[in-house]
Design a protein around this motif. Structure first.
Motif, PDB file in Angstrom:
ATOM      1  N   MET A   1       7.534  31.554 -44.988  1.00 17.59           N
ATOM      2  CA  MET A   1       8.769  30.966 -44.527  1.00 17.59           C
ATOM      3  C   MET A   1       9.946  31.909 -44.765  1.00 17.59           C
ATOM      4  SD  MET A   1       9.830  28.261 -43.150  1.00 17.59           S
ATOM      5  CE  MET A   1      11.238  27.314 -42.891  1.00 17.59           C
ATOM      6  N   MET A   2       9.890  32.577 -45.913  1.00 16.07           N
ATOM      7  CA  MET A   2      10.957  33.504 -46.266  1.00 16.07           C
ATOM      8  C   MET A   2      10.981  34.700 -45.308  1.00 16.07           C
ATOM      9  SD  MET A   2      13.246  33.405 -48.387  1.00 16.07           S
ATOM     10  CE  MET A   2      14.316  34.226 -49.457  1.00 16.07           C
ATOM     11  N   LEU A   3       9.806  35.129 -44.881  1.00 19.82           N
ATOM     12  CA  LEU A   3       9.705  36.259 -43.953  1.00 19.82           C
ATOM     13  C   LEU A   3      10.319  35.903 -42.592  1.00 19.82           C
ATOM     14  CD1 LEU A   3       8.663  39.110 -43.454  1.00 19.82           C
ATOM     15  CD2 LEU A   3       6.515  38.082 -42.718  1.00 19.82           C
ATOM     16  N   ILE A   4      10.117  34.693 -42.131  1.00 22.28           N
ATOM     17  CA  ILE A   4      10.680  34.240 -40.857  1.00 22.28           C
ATOM     18  C   ILE A   4      12.205  34.178 -40.947  1.00 22.28           C
ATOM     19  CG2 ILE A   4      10.824  32.321 -39.231  1.00 22.28           C
ATOM     20  CD1 ILE A   4       7.907  31.715 -39.906  1.00 22.28           C
ATOM     21  N   MET A   9      17.512  36.464 -39.625  1.00 26.63           N
ATOM     22  CA  MET A   9      18.806  36.955 -40.091  1.00 26.63           C
ATOM     23  C   MET A   9      19.019  38.419 -39.707  1.00 26.63           C
ATOM     24  SD  MET A   9      20.536  34.564 -41.400  1.00 26.63           S
ATOM     25  CE  MET A   9      21.799  35.397 -42.309  1.00 26.63           C
ATOM     26  N   LEU A  10      17.966  39.207 -39.821  1.00 26.80           N
ATOM     27  CA  LEU A  10      18.051  40.614 -39.468  1.00 26.80           C
ATOM     28  C   LEU A  10      18.315  40.797 -37.968  1.00 26.80           C
ATOM     29  CD1 LEU A  10      17.807  43.500 -40.558  1.00 26.80           C
ATOM     30  CD2 LEU A  10      15.380  43.403 -39.960  1.00 26.80           C
ATOM     31  N   SER A  11      17.636  40.030 -37.142  1.00 31.20           N
ATOM     32  CA  SER A  11      17.862  40.127 -35.699  1.00 31.20           C
ATOM     33  C   SER A  11      19.267  39.638 -35.322  1.00 31.20           C
ATOM     34  CB  SER A  11      16.799  39.349 -34.929  1.00 31.20           C
ATOM     35  OG  SER A  11      16.875  37.978 -35.230  1.00 31.20           O
TER      36      SER A  11
END
Length: 117
Positions: A1-4, A9-11
């Motif tokens: 979930m944290m990776l998503i 956020m990065l995108s």
């Protein structure tokens, strides 16, 4: 979930940075009037659309269009030479060329081909 969440956020941050960069870069070119005006075949877009233009130019353009279409019509006629009768083929070609010559003579007789008067 944290990776998503991190990917989203990065995108979002990358897209916001790119939009800001495009806005900053485009500020320098917005001051040029010639670049910002629409291109309309050499006519000034701020003037009236009812300004007169040379009718001779229009007639020559129509004449060019007619002879351009004539070439497109004559190309398949060469291919039909093998499958049609010779007399019928020659008669068809001669009638087509006679009609074109009569049209050219009519335009010449009306003075369409004389550019300067």
């Amino acid at each position: 979930m944290m990776l998503i969440m991190f990917t989203m956020m990065l995108s979002l941050i990358i897209s916001i940075i790119m939009m800001l960069m495009c806005t900053i870069i485009s500020k320098t070119s917005s001051k040029d009037r010639e670049k910002m005006s629409p291109f309309e075949c050499g006519f000034d877009p701020k003037s009236s659309a009812r300004t007169p233009f040379s009718i001779q130019f229009f007639l020559i353009a129509v004449l060019f269009l007619i002879f351009d279409i004539e070439i497109a019509i004559m190309l398949p006629i060469i291919l039909t030479m093998k499958i049609s009768l010779t007399k019928t083929w020659i008669f068809t070609i001669m009638m087509f060329i006679i009609i074109l010559i009569m049209g050219l003579y009519h335009e010449w007789n009306n003075g369409v081909l004389e550019w300067a008067k």
